[in-house]
Design a protein around this motif. Structure first.
Motif, PDB file in Angstrom:
ATOM      1  N   LEU B 141     -31.184 -20.174  22.302  1.00 34.81           N
ATOM      2  CA  LEU B 141     -30.355 -19.313  23.366  1.00 34.81           C
ATOM      3  C   LEU B 141     -29.566 -18.657  22.401  1.00 34.81           C
ATOM      4  O   LEU B 141     -29.265 -18.954  21.175  1.00 34.81           O
ATOM      5  CB  LEU B 141     -29.382 -20.177  24.098  1.00 34.81           C
ATOM      6  N   SER B 142     -28.930 -17.556  22.950  1.00 32.83           N
ATOM      7  CA  SER B 142     -27.936 -16.666  22.479  1.00 32.83           C
ATOM      8  C   SER B 142     -26.725 -17.382  22.718  1.00 32.83           C
ATOM      9  O   SER B 142     -26.344 -18.492  23.170  1.00 32.83           O
ATOM     10  CB  SER B 142     -27.895 -15.545  23.341  1.00 32.83           C
ATOM     11  N   GLY B 143     -25.610 -16.747  21.733  1.00 38.29           N
ATOM     12  CA  GLY B 143     -24.334 -17.525  21.574  1.00 38.29           C
ATOM     13  C   GLY B 143     -23.975 -17.334  23.068  1.00 38.29           C
ATOM     14  O   GLY B 143     -23.011 -18.572  23.352  1.00 38.29           O
ATOM     15  N   GLY B 144     -23.968 -16.366  23.704  1.00 38.81           N
ATOM     16  CA  GLY B 144     -23.372 -16.338  25.280  1.00 38.81           C
ATOM     17  C   GLY B 144     -23.997 -17.394  26.094  1.00 38.81           C
ATOM     18  O   GLY B 144     -23.211 -18.105  26.942  1.00 38.81           O
ATOM     19  N   LYS B 146     -25.473 -20.063  25.281  1.00 42.78           N
ATOM     20  CA  LYS B 146     -24.784 -21.309  24.650  1.00 42.78           C
ATOM     21  C   LYS B 146     -23.581 -21.874  25.369  1.00 42.78           C
ATOM     22  O   LYS B 146     -23.377 -23.146  25.876  1.00 42.78           O
ATOM     23  CB  LYS B 146     -24.861 -21.518  23.086  1.00 42.78           C
ATOM     24  N   ARG B 147     -22.738 -20.995  25.433  1.00 42.28           N
ATOM     25  CA  ARG B 147     -21.589 -21.225  26.065  1.00 42.28           C
ATOM     26  C   ARG B 147     -21.454 -21.580  27.535  1.00 42.28           C
ATOM     27  O   ARG B 147     -20.845 -22.361  27.707  1.00 42.28           O
ATOM     28  CB  ARG B 147     -20.629 -19.970  25.671  1.00 42.28           C
ATOM     29  N   ARG B 148     -22.437 -20.677  27.984  1.00 40.30           N
ATOM     30  CA  ARG B 148     -22.371 -21.024  29.610  1.00 40.30           C
ATOM     31  C   ARG B 148     -23.160 -22.347  29.709  1.00 40.30           C
ATOM     32  O   ARG B 148     -22.742 -22.979  30.813  1.00 40.30           O
ATOM     33  CB  ARG B 148     -23.341 -19.873  30.400  1.00 40.30           C
ATOM     34  N   MET B 149     -24.005 -22.710  28.959  1.00 39.39           N
ATOM     35  CA  MET B 149     -24.725 -24.162  29.114  1.00 39.39           C
ATOM     36  C   MET B 149     -23.717 -25.013  28.885  1.00 39.39           C
ATOM     37  O   MET B 149     -23.698 -26.238  29.591  1.00 39.39           O
ATOM     38  CB  MET B 149     -25.900 -24.219  28.090  1.00 39.39           C
ATOM     39  N   MET B 150     -22.801 -24.855  28.052  1.00 37.81           N
ATOM     40  CA  MET B 150     -21.732 -25.905  27.996  1.00 37.81           C
ATOM     41  C   MET B 150     -20.764 -25.924  29.210  1.00 37.81           C
ATOM     42  O   MET B 150     -20.319 -27.054  29.588  1.00 37.81           O
ATOM     43  CB  MET B 150     -20.758 -25.633  26.546  1.00 37.81           C
ATOM     44  N   ILE B 151     -20.539 -24.852  29.887  1.00 40.55           N
ATOM     45  CA  ILE B 151     -19.843 -24.802  30.935  1.00 40.55           C
ATOM     46  C   ILE B 151     -20.612 -25.705  32.405  1.00 40.55           C
ATOM     47  O   ILE B 151     -20.166 -26.297  32.822  1.00 40.55           O
ATOM     48  CB  ILE B 151     -19.800 -23.413  31.408  1.00 40.55           C
ATOM     49  N   ALA B 152     -22.044 -25.259  32.168  1.00 39.49           N
ATOM     50  CA  ALA B 152     -22.692 -26.108  33.159  1.00 39.49           C
ATOM     51  C   ALA B 152     -22.671 -27.447  33.024  1.00 39.49           C
ATOM     52  O   ALA B 152     -22.694 -28.474  33.959  1.00 39.49           O
ATOM     53  CB  ALA B 152     -24.298 -25.562  33.060  1.00 39.49           C
ATOM     54  N   ARG B 153     -22.779 -27.993  31.917  1.00 40.03           N
ATOM     55  CA  ARG B 153     -22.728 -29.456  31.232  1.00 40.03           C
ATOM     56  C   ARG B 153     -21.300 -30.042  31.541  1.00 40.03           C
ATOM     57  O   ARG B 153     -21.265 -31.209  32.082  1.00 40.03           O
ATOM     58  CB  ARG B 153     -23.027 -29.486  29.748  1.00 40.03           C
ATOM     59  N   ALA B 154     -20.265 -29.092  31.451  1.00 42.66           N
ATOM     60  CA  ALA B 154     -19.134 -29.770  31.949  1.00 42.66           C
ATOM     61  C   ALA B 154     -18.792 -29.844  33.202  1.00 42.66           C
ATOM     62  O   ALA B 154     -17.986 -30.641  33.910  1.00 42.66           O
ATOM     63  CB  ALA B 154     -17.802 -28.727  31.359  1.00 42.66           C
ATOM     64  N   LEU B 155     -19.471 -29.083  34.175  1.00 40.15           N
ATOM     65  CA  LEU B 155     -19.452 -29.118  35.556  1.00 40.15           C
ATOM     66  C   LEU B 155     -20.243 -30.048  36.329  1.00 40.15           C
ATOM     67  O   LEU B 155     -19.864 -30.297  37.563  1.00 40.15           O
ATOM     68  CB  LEU B 155     -19.504 -27.612  36.233  1.00 40.15           C
ATOM     69  N   VAL B 156     -21.345 -30.597  35.712  1.00 34.89           N
ATOM     70  CA  VAL B 156     -22.276 -31.161  36.380  1.00 34.89           C
ATOM     71  C   VAL B 156     -21.851 -32.670  37.070  1.00 34.89           C
ATOM     72  O   VAL B 156     -22.347 -32.894  38.035  1.00 34.89           O
ATOM     73  CB  VAL B 156     -23.574 -31.392  35.354  1.00 34.89           C
ATOM     74  N   HIS B 157     -20.595 -33.164  36.611  1.00 36.03           N
ATOM     75  CA  HIS B 157     -20.279 -34.219  37.334  1.00 36.03           C
ATOM     76  C   HIS B 157     -19.307 -33.938  38.208  1.00 36.03           C
ATOM     77  O   HIS B 157     -18.350 -34.703  38.836  1.00 36.03           O
ATOM     78  CB  HIS B 157     -19.928 -35.251  36.355  1.00 36.03           C
ATOM     79  N   LEU B 164     -11.065 -25.833  29.000  1.00 41.05           N
ATOM     80  CA  LEU B 164     -11.929 -24.938  28.344  1.00 41.05           C
ATOM     81  C   LEU B 164     -10.996 -24.509  27.111  1.00 41.05           C
ATOM     82  O   LEU B 164     -10.063 -23.932  27.198  1.00 41.05           O
ATOM     83  CB  LEU B 164     -12.282 -23.770  29.094  1.00 41.05           C
ATOM     84  N   ASP B 165     -11.882 -24.606  25.908  1.00 41.00           N
ATOM     85  CA  ASP B 165     -11.029 -24.421  24.891  1.00 41.00           C
ATOM     86  C   ASP B 165     -11.818 -23.181  24.115  1.00 41.00           C
ATOM     87  O   ASP B 165     -12.922 -23.011  24.018  1.00 41.00           O
ATOM     88  CB  ASP B 165     -11.232 -25.755  23.717  1.00 41.00           C
ATOM     89  N   GLU B 166     -11.264 -22.220  24.070  1.00 39.20           N
ATOM     90  CA  GLU B 166     -11.566 -20.887  23.798  1.00 39.20           C
ATOM     91  C   GLU B 166     -12.913 -20.539  24.530  1.00 39.20           C
ATOM     92  O   GLU B 166     -14.040 -20.305  23.823  1.00 39.20           O
ATOM     93  CB  GLU B 166     -11.670 -20.714  22.357  1.00 39.20           C
ATOM     94  N   PRO B 167     -13.267 -20.405  25.877  1.00 39.34           N
ATOM     95  CA  PRO B 167     -14.357 -20.176  26.324  1.00 39.34           C
ATOM     96  C   PRO B 167     -15.197 -18.926  26.165  1.00 39.34           C
ATOM     97  O   PRO B 167     -16.418 -19.046  26.158  1.00 39.34           O
ATOM     98  CB  PRO B 167     -14.300 -20.617  27.884  1.00 39.34           C
ATOM     99  N   THR B 168     -14.430 -17.842  25.944  1.00 43.89           N
ATOM    100  CA  THR B 168     -15.085 -16.729  25.854  1.00 43.89           C
ATOM    101  C   THR B 168     -15.233 -16.183  24.228  1.00 43.89           C
ATOM    102  O   THR B 168     -15.388 -14.994  24.293  1.00 43.89           O
ATOM    103  CB  THR B 168     -14.407 -15.486  26.801  1.00 43.89           C
ATOM    104  N   ALA B 169     -14.794 -17.132  23.389  1.00 41.93           N
ATOM    105  CA  ALA B 169     -14.950 -16.474  21.950  1.00 41.93           C
ATOM    106  C   ALA B 169     -16.340 -16.385  21.701  1.00 41.93           C
ATOM    107  O   ALA B 169     -17.397 -16.977  22.059  1.00 41.93           O
ATOM    108  CB  ALA B 169     -14.472 -17.774  21.014  1.00 41.93           C
TER     109      ALA B 169
END
Lengths: 257, 316
Positions: B141-144, B146-157, B164-169
């Motif tokens: 995945l591209s950097g962006g 990967k970051r979106r995937m981490m957001i999906a992972r944080a929301l799944v529950h 969010l720690d520096e979400p758009t870096a």
């Protein structure tokens, strides 16, 4: 509710662990099979023919339980140490640490992953050994218990090693300098009767002696140590490592700053 | 109403290899109300990530109390953690696993049964534009992404508090805007959001409240609006039609000629633009374009952090 969360989390972790070693089966399942075939051919077949009888049985038969146990030990250990350490290295261990689950779920999940790989490789090696010799299990209960406890023990060993490890070098130190020498000196290839009496006594300090002999007793009914002592030693070592692993994880040593 | 987050006298001291103690948090107090959109700002090493690390159990606190939706992390950390979704600053997933598996596995760690976990994984991967990538290994995945995937992972529950720690870096401008829209949508749905950021514009655009942390202390905690209202100056950059050799003098303004076609003017808030342009016209200066030098919050942030630095130096 809480138990349900822990149970689902445990199933998830075990599935993930099994998926990991199955995904890289060329690195995890094939090498021990090749190594053991070489042992069977060289030590069992070629050299073994000249040795003849050891401990009252054919030499090939004598070494098979030790070799099966050796592959179980190595694979249970390396599965947990490499999976847990790469989780630390890539920081994906944090996926587990942030989740609302108990420490025992994390330990049990990794241990079950290691036990599964250890037993799977053990089964592969056992099937391969049937091409070289005949095996029938004398004492099924002891065979199974020793196999299970040993794979649990070395999975826990791998877990503890990974918790302390700070580099990939650190996860190869214990297998190279501790595990391999103790396994080779643990009576895979020889009976302790061949050793001078002082070395026989020193060998009794090596826990792997009990695992290999206990397992050999289970399969062949032949052992240098009493099987109940072997079971007790393996059980006590496993409990000791379990306590150590639980302490490390609950304190967050090597995992939380 | 129960607070989403309540931090009292939170201290963290790290020991370095020489055994010397380094204080990362000096006993901070912080509260975040339910439904809030909260920004935690601060320079590097200020204590933002340590605070978030303690919240989600990646860092052991030295002392103090932390409650998430009224649940003390020392009494029932598992329950407190179940309310939290965390998107860390660094990528923290296995690079060799498939996108779908990563999100699905995280759902399992939160005790979500497989069928529901599959539905949620699909829902969030689709919402974050990653459904087509689901069978790819994360490293592809591209950097962006990967970051979106981490957001999906944080929301799944489906957490009540998203951190969010520096979400758009490292995310490009277009994607950053779409992520802002999504975070605002989540907040409208009732999820309390705390974010740390270096993009102060992000805090100004999204957050209702802002806390500024520096040297392990909260040096300001107020609404974004009242913080911005404290600004008494605005810096404008003017592009001139004709070149200038010397900086002009303008009433109630600080003027700097950065090059012969560019003027940088600091104007006080009570000085209207009409007055400024009147003066420019009187001096025969023709303006081709005008823009704001930086966002307003950034100026305030720098000034607050500098004030704190002076205070620290005086103390030591």
């Amino acid at each position: 509710m809480k138990n349900n969360v822990n149970l689902i989390a445990l199933q998830t972790l075990v599935t993930k662990e099994i998926r990991r070693f199955m995904r890289i089966w060329v690195q995890t399942l094939i090498p021990p099979a090749i190594t053991m075939i070489l042992y069977f051919v060289i030590f069992g077949h070629l050299v073994g023919r000249r040795i003849g009888i050891m401990g009252g049985v054919d030499y090939m038969q004598y070494i098979v339980p030790g070799l099966i146990m050796m592959s179980v030990i190595t694979n249970a250990y390396s599965n947990v140490v490499s999976s847990f350490y790469s989780g630390k290295f890539q920081h994906n261990i944090e996926e587990l640490l942030v989740a609302p689950i108990s420490s025992w779920v994390i330990i049990t999940g990794y241990v079950l992953g290691g036990v599964t790989r250890g037993l799977l490789v053990g089964a592969i090696v056992t099937i391969l050994s049937l091409f070289f010799t005949q095996l029938h299990i004398e004492h099924f209960g002891i065979t199974f218990m020793i196999l299970l406890l040993t794979s649990i023990l070395f999975s826990l060993g791998g877990f503890i090693n990974a918790v302390y490890a700070n580099s990939f070098d650190d996860i190869s130190i214990v297998p190279t300098f501790v595990l391999t020498p103790l396994t080779y000196l643990g009576g895979v290839f020889y009976s302790m009767d061949l050793l001078p009496s002082i070395w026989q006594k020193i060998s009794l300090l090596n826990p792997i002696v009990y695992m290999i002999n206990g397992f050999r007793y289970g399969i062949l009914g032949v052992s240098d140590v009493r099987p109940e002592i072997a079971l007790l030693v393996v059980f006590l070592f496993a409990m000791g490592l379990l306590g150590w692993a639980w302490y490390l994880l609950s304190k967050g040593i090597g995992l939380r700053s | 109403m129960t607070l989403a987050l309540e931090i009292q006298q939170l201290r963290k001291t790290y020991k370095n290899k020489q055994g010397r103690e380094q204080v990362a948090l000096k006993g901070i107090d912080l509260t975040v109300e339910q439904g809030d959109f909260f920004a935690l700002l601060g320079p590097n090493g200020a204590g933002k990530s340590t605070t978030i690390g303690i919240l989600c159990s990646l860092v052991n606190k030295t002392s103090g109390q932390v409650k998430v939706f009224g649940v003390d992390i020392d009494k029932d950390f598992a329950k407190a953690k179940s309310y939290l979704g965390v998107v860390p600053q660094e990528f923290n997933f296995s690079q060799f696993e498939k996108v779908f598996d990563i999100v699905m596995t995280q759902a399992g760690y939160y005790g979500i049964p497989p069928q529901l976990a599959r539905e949620r994984t699909e829902k969030y991967l689709r919402r974050l534009g990653l459904w087509e990538q689901r069978t790819k290994q994360a490293r592809m995945l591209s950097g962006g992404m990967k970051r979106r995937m981490m957001i999906a992972r944080a929301l799944v529950h489906e957490p009540k508090l998203l951190v969010l720690d520096e979400p758009t870096a490292g995310v490009d401008i277009e994607l950053r805007r779409s992520m802002w829209d999504y975070l605002a949508e989540l907040n409208r749905q009732g999820i309390t959001i705390i974010l740390t950021t270096h993009y102060l514009e992000e805090a100004e655009q999204l957050c209702r409240r802002v806390a500024i942390i520096d040297h392990g202390e909260i040096i300001r905690n107020s609404t974004t609006r009242s913080l911005v209202a404290q600004l008494d100056k605005e810096t404008l950059i003017l592009e001139l039609v004709h070149p200038l050799k010397q900086s002009p003098t303008l009433e109630a303004c600080t003027v700097e000629l950065t090059d012969e076609h560019t003027l940088q003017i600091s104007v006080s808030r009570d000085h209207t633009m009409n007055k400024l342009f009147q003066q420019l016209t009187e001096q025969g200066l023709e303006v081709k374009s005008i823009k704001q030098k930086s966002n307003r919050l950034e100026e305030l942030f720098i000034s607050l952090v500098q004030q704190n630095l002076v205070k620290e130096e005086k103390v030591t």
